[in-house]
Design a protein around this motif. Structure first.
Motif, short mmCIF file in Angstrom:
data_model
loop_
_atom_site.label_atom_id
_atom_site.label_comp_id
_atom_site.label_asym_id
_atom_site.label_seq_id
_atom_site.Cartn_x
_atom_site.Cartn_y
_atom_site.Cartn_z
N UNK A 132 0.82 -1.22 0.00
CA UNK A 132 0.00 0.00 0.00
C UNK A 132 0.85 1.27 0.00
N UNK A 133 2.15 1.12 -0.19
CA UNK A 133 3.06 2.26 -0.16
C UNK A 133 3.50 2.63 -1.58
N UNK A 134 3.31 3.88 -1.93
CA UNK A 134 3.74 4.40 -3.22
C UNK A 134 4.98 5.27 -2.99
N UNK A 135 6.08 4.88 -3.62
CA UNK A 135 7.30 5.68 -3.58
C UNK A 135 7.28 6.59 -4.80
N UNK A 136 7.46 7.88 -4.56
CA UNK A 136 7.35 8.89 -5.61
C UNK A 136 8.70 9.57 -5.81
N UNK A 137 9.13 9.68 -7.07
CA UNK A 137 10.42 10.29 -7.38
C UNK A 137 10.32 11.52 -8.27
N UNK A 138 9.15 11.73 -8.95
CA UNK A 138 8.99 12.93 -9.79
C UNK A 138 7.52 13.34 -9.79
N UNK A 152 11.52 12.84 -3.41
CA UNK A 152 11.61 11.49 -2.89
C UNK A 152 10.77 11.40 -1.62
N UNK A 153 9.61 10.74 -1.73
CA UNK A 153 8.77 10.51 -0.56
C UNK A 153 7.93 9.27 -0.77
N UNK A 154 7.35 8.79 0.31
CA UNK A 154 6.46 7.64 0.28
C UNK A 154 5.14 8.02 0.91
N UNK A 155 4.04 7.57 0.27
CA UNK A 155 2.71 7.79 0.83
C UNK A 155 1.96 6.47 0.83
N UNK A 156 1.03 6.36 1.78
CA UNK A 156 0.20 5.16 1.87
C UNK A 156 -1.10 5.44 1.11
N UNK A 157 -1.53 4.44 0.36
CA UNK A 157 -2.74 4.57 -0.44
C UNK A 157 -3.86 3.72 0.13
#
Length: 179
Positions: A132-138, A152-157
């Motif tokens: 359930x974790x999305x790692x975002x780079x852009x 660079x961050x991670x959010x829970x979906x």
């Protein structure tokens, strides 16, 4: 909210046709660069550069209405291509909004990550979903340049967001160049 899939092969063929038509009137290097792109990322970065150039004096200052018409059509196709490579996510609850805000604000450049409508516009080429974790780079926001902002961050979906991101990431496999 699921978005409709973009018919990417048709869109790319139309873009190629328009770039060749543009080159016939106003020569540029975009046709050659698109043909030489080796990966989906390379191709998309060139498309972003083309979109920026299509709105610049360099190409628009010709005075030829045919060029302006082609550039407007290219802009429309780039919007469809953006829809293939990007996803907009909105927090589904107040708690999720707080969690995302906390995660995003800890990242360098995170202060401007959220768009004016409260969404995060994320590059699918630069995202990874694990559980359930999305790692975002852009991302794209209201203050970034044409190629987005590295972050660079991670959010829970939530479940619905996970399903949409999974489907969109799976659709990337239909791109005719390797990811």
């Amino acid at each position: 909210m699921m978005t409709q899939p973009v018919p990417i092969a048709e869109t790319l063929a139309s873009l190629t046709h328009l770039v060749h038509a543009l080159d016939a009137l106003e020569p540029s290097y975009f046709g050659r660069k698109l043909a030489q792109a080796g990966t989906a990322r390379d191709y998309y970065d060139i498309v972003l550069e083309l979109d920026y150039a299509a709105n610049s004096k360099w190409l628009r200052d010709t005075g030829d209405e045919r060029v302006h018409h082609i550039l407007n059509d290219i802009g429309s196709l780039v919007d469809r291509i953006d829809g293939f490579f990007r996803i907009k996510l909105w927090p589904g609850s107040t708690a999720q909004n707080q969690s995302w805000t906390h995660a995003v604000l800890r990242a360098p450049g995170g202060k401007y990550a959220f768009r004016d409508d409260g969404s995060l516009e994320i590059s699918l080429l630069d995202a990874r979903l694990q559980g359930e974790t999305l790692t975002v780079k852009r991302i794209w926001n209201h203050v970034c340049n044409y190629s987005g902002s590295l972050i660079d961050f991670e959010i829970r979906l939530d479940e619905q967001q996970i399903a949409e991101v999974r489907a969109r990431l799976a659709s990337l496999r239909s791109f005719p160049l390797p990811l």
